[in-house]
Design an enzyme around this catalytic site. Structure first.
Site, PDB file in Angstrom:
ATOM      1  CD  GLU A   1      -3.703   2.912  -5.059  1.00 16.62           C
ATOM      2  OE1 GLU A   1      -2.407   2.855  -5.786  1.00 16.62           O
ATOM      3  OE2 GLU A   1      -4.512   2.197  -5.353  1.00 16.62           O
ATOM      4  CG  ASP A  51      -3.821  -6.593  -3.078  1.00 16.85           C
ATOM      5  OD1 ASP A  51      -4.171  -5.402  -2.766  1.00 16.85           O
ATOM      6  OD2 ASP A  51      -4.194  -7.471  -3.313  1.00 16.85           O
TER       7      ASP A  51
HETATM    8 ZN   LIG Z   1      -2.451  -1.098  -7.081  1.00 17.07          ZN
END
Ligand SMILES: [Zn+2]
Length: 695
Positions: A532, A596
């Protein structure tokens, strides 16, 4: 609000077919409902770091996803009522079951006024006897309203009515959101919309698979018209109108990838300028009908689309337009009408498009529906029972550790100049975080719920939600509002708010487990937090400054360096092929892939710092694995999953997230620390020479 722009860690929703509608007068659930309801049984409790999931016959350096998840995948085929099945589905189903217990109790013996209300909502949804008896009666007033149209000039008023009184989206979207260049302001925003298939490509791509889907869609549309009482001939003609109109709208719509660039969807205009874009639509009547506070300007996200819309309104007969609207009304409510409607909707949207074998049990669908309609009502009791205060404290510590790691990561970047690093630091310092659930719960007192009127409840909750949203217009931004409900297994970054958000639902195993060593938690929720945070600096987030405004804070050279690095990821992920003949779209998934890849690096750094602080050697083994190995296995196991081929294809077109397999293998192959932890050699698939790195 701004749901379109939230960058979440998981799929936000299927985004189509599931109308967010809601209503009933029973003293208790009927016998038939009890039967449909007999199935609920407590699902297995998900656990973190699962040794039994590991396939030790696989080589972690060749296919780490198979190594970490192979046995889990073999032991966990997709249940017949699902289209994908993974570790987060396990947790999501577990949360849903606990929520169901609350709803059932509230429906049978409510203790508070709020429980009375959401209990009635749930009971009305569960009452399939009434739904079957009523057939299409609950939507007849809406259809009659559409039929009463005698002039295209009345379309403005009608669309406003459908939006505000029925929750039926048609032709376009209208919402309130933060001004992308002055995030302190909340402004009106209108954008392309009005399609029923998952993406514009479904209407436009010329290949045998899409041609077949369109034929199946045609049959579904014909079927819906027959269900609302039209003759077969009329239904055929009407279906042709619907598909002609939607195809024209699809042609005028921007592709998903282009919507990712905030500059492409920012066009502040005077309200009167809408008349230039679409002169044949009565904007004054439409805006009057929205019951909005006064506004003179708005953002027209997709101006060209409104020119197309005008051509459609001008070129199509009034009867054709009515057919389009009748279908959209019936399609919106179909999942909640009599069985034949619900079956038709299921057969097309779930079975045909996504490969789901069986309809999802009613109690599951009604639990999800109640959560969507009254999430901050049901969530109040849910968090009391399922979210201990210690979880919040521990999350705060983890977030703090990740912030330090991201600051170190930024400082260490060899390609970024000091000037841009300073600006990135400013943005990182300004991050706010919300953990668990809202400080102030939404007030549902104005929402009327009836125990015998499901469609009425859906309509009233659509009106309630609309009033709530439209009254944000012109008001100061409330930083404490949430975009997800507490039991949700997901997390998100909101660019104009510059905040990261973690609902209570995700703060459990396999993501977060107080009983486990730091490696397991940093590999699970730690990577989610890092993910995030990295969204603040992905292809989209990096265009917003510390205050949440679209503003260029990069030196031109640094931006060029950044683009070269994201291009590497675009090419890399476009090479992944989840099912034969279907490749991922590296541009659509770029933001998520960047998050990621950045997330795992900073979570790993935070783990190493924590081990140093706690004086623990990384080489110390637990269950035969070192801390780095446990970190990577814990990370990978969050993404263990199986998917239908159909859902792989829909996701490749619509989901900005890569499938689990590539969220694992795509990431570890870009991070040499993984290869070192498992003794891989340069050149092996999980430790290639051409790795990409942005953050
Ligand atoms: Zn995301």
């Amino acid at each position: 609000m701004q749901l379109l722009r939230l960058a979440s860690v998981l799929l936000l929703s299927t985004g189509f077919a599931l109308a967010q509608n809601s209503n009933g007068t029973l003293s208790a659930l009927t016998a038939a409902d009890q039967a449909a309801n007999a199935a609920p049984a407590e699902p297995t409790t998900p656990h973190s770091f699962d040794l039994s999931a590991i396939d030790k016959t696989a080589d972690p350096c060749t296919d780490f996803f198979q190594y970490a998840c192979g046995n889990w995948r073999k032991a966990n085929p997709i249940p017949s009522d699902q289209v994908r099945w993974g570790r987060f589905n396990e947790l999501s189903e577990h949360n849903r079951y606990l929520l169901y217990l609350d709803l059932k109790k509230a429906a049978d013996s409510p203790q508070t006024a709020l429980q009375h209300k959401y209990g009635d909502f749930f009971a009305a949804c569960m009452n399939t006897d009434v739904a079957d008896k009523l057939g299409d009666k609950p939507i007849q007033p809406i259809l009659a309203h559409i039929d009463s149209l005698s002039d295209k000039k009345q379309l403005g008023m009608l669309l406003a009515h459908l939006q505000t009184q029925a929750g039926v989206p048609a032709f376009m979207q209208f919402r309130v959101e933060q001004d992308q260049k002055d995030s302190t302001r909340q402004i009106a925003d209108t954008a392309q919309g009005g399609l029923s298939l998952p993406d514009r490509d479904y209407y436009l791509e010329d290949n045998p698979r899409m041609t077949k889907v369109r034929a199946q869609y045609h049959d579904y549309v014909v079927g819906v018209f027959k269900l609302i009482g039209d003759s077969p001939d009329k239904a055929e003609a009407e279906a042709k109108s619907v598909i002609d109109i939607e195809t024209a709208l699809a042609k005028g719509s921007l592709p998903r990838v282009e919507l990712r660039n905030p500059d492409n969807v920012y066009h502040i205009m005077k309200v009167t300028e809408l008349n230039t874009l679409a002169p044949d639509f009565d904007w004054t009547a439409y805006i009057d009908g929205l019951s909005a506070p006064h506004f003179d300007t708005l953002n027209v996200a997709t101006p060209e689309y409104f020119k197309t819309l005008n051509q459609v309104i001008d070129g199509q007969s009034l009867d054709n337009i009515k057919s389009y609207l009748r279908f959209h009304a019936a399609n919106t409510f179909a999942p909640w009408l009599a069985n034949d409607f619900a079956d038709a909707s299921f057969n097309f949207f779930q079975k045909t498009l996504q490969g789901q074998v069986e309809q999802t049990a009613r109690w599951k669908r009604c639990t999800a529906l109640t959560d969507r309609a009254m999430g901050e009502a049901v969530g109040q009791d849910w968090v009391k029972e399922n979210f201990p205060p210690s979880a919040k404290e521990n999350m705060e510590k983890l977030v703090a550790a990740l912030k330090v790691a991201l600051a170190q990561d930024i400082q260490s970047l060899p390609w970024m100049s000091e000037d841009t690093k300073k600006q990135a630091e400013v943005k990182l310092d300004a991050f706010r975080q919300k953990i668990g659930y809202p400080e102030n719960w939404r007030d549902y007192s104005k929402l009327e719920v009836k125990r015998d009127d499901l469609v009425g409840n859906l309509r009233r909750s659509a009106t309630f939600r609309w009033d709530w949203e439209i009254n944000h217009l012109g008001k100061p931004v409330d930083e404490k509002e949430w975009g997800m409900t507490p039991p949700t297994v997901n997390a998100y970054y909101d660019p104009p708010m510059n905040d990261i958000n973690f609902p209570a639902g995700i703060l459990q195993p396999p993501f977060f487990d107080n009983s486990k060593d730091p490696a397991v938690n940093f590999g699970g929720i730690g990577v989610v937090i890092g993910h995030e945070m990295t969204h603040g600096f992905d292809d989209e987030g990096s265009k917003y400054d510390a205050k949440g405004n679209v503003k260029d804070w990069w030196t031109p050279t640094d931006r060029k360096e950044f683009d070269a690095r994201t291009d590497c990821e675009v090419k890399e992920y476009s090479g992944f092929e989840p099912v034969a003949g279907t490749h991922l779209n590296g541009k659509l998934t770029l933001g998520e892939n960047t998050a990621d890849n950045g997330g795992i690096r900073i979570a790993y750094q935070a783990l190493l710092s924590t081990l140093v602080a706690e004086n623990v050697s990384p080489d110390k083994k637990i269950d035969d694995y070192t801390s780095p190995q446990r970190f990577f296995i814990s990370f990978a196991q969050v993404w263990c999953e199986n998917r239908t081929d159909e859902v792989q294809r829909v996701s490749a077109k619509t989901d900005p997230h890569s499938p689990g397999m590539f969220r694992v293998n795509g990431v570890v192959r870009n991070f040499d620390e993984f290869g070192k932890a498992f003794g891989c050699h340069k050149g092996q698939p999980m430790m290639p020479d051409d790795a990409c790195r942005v953050w």
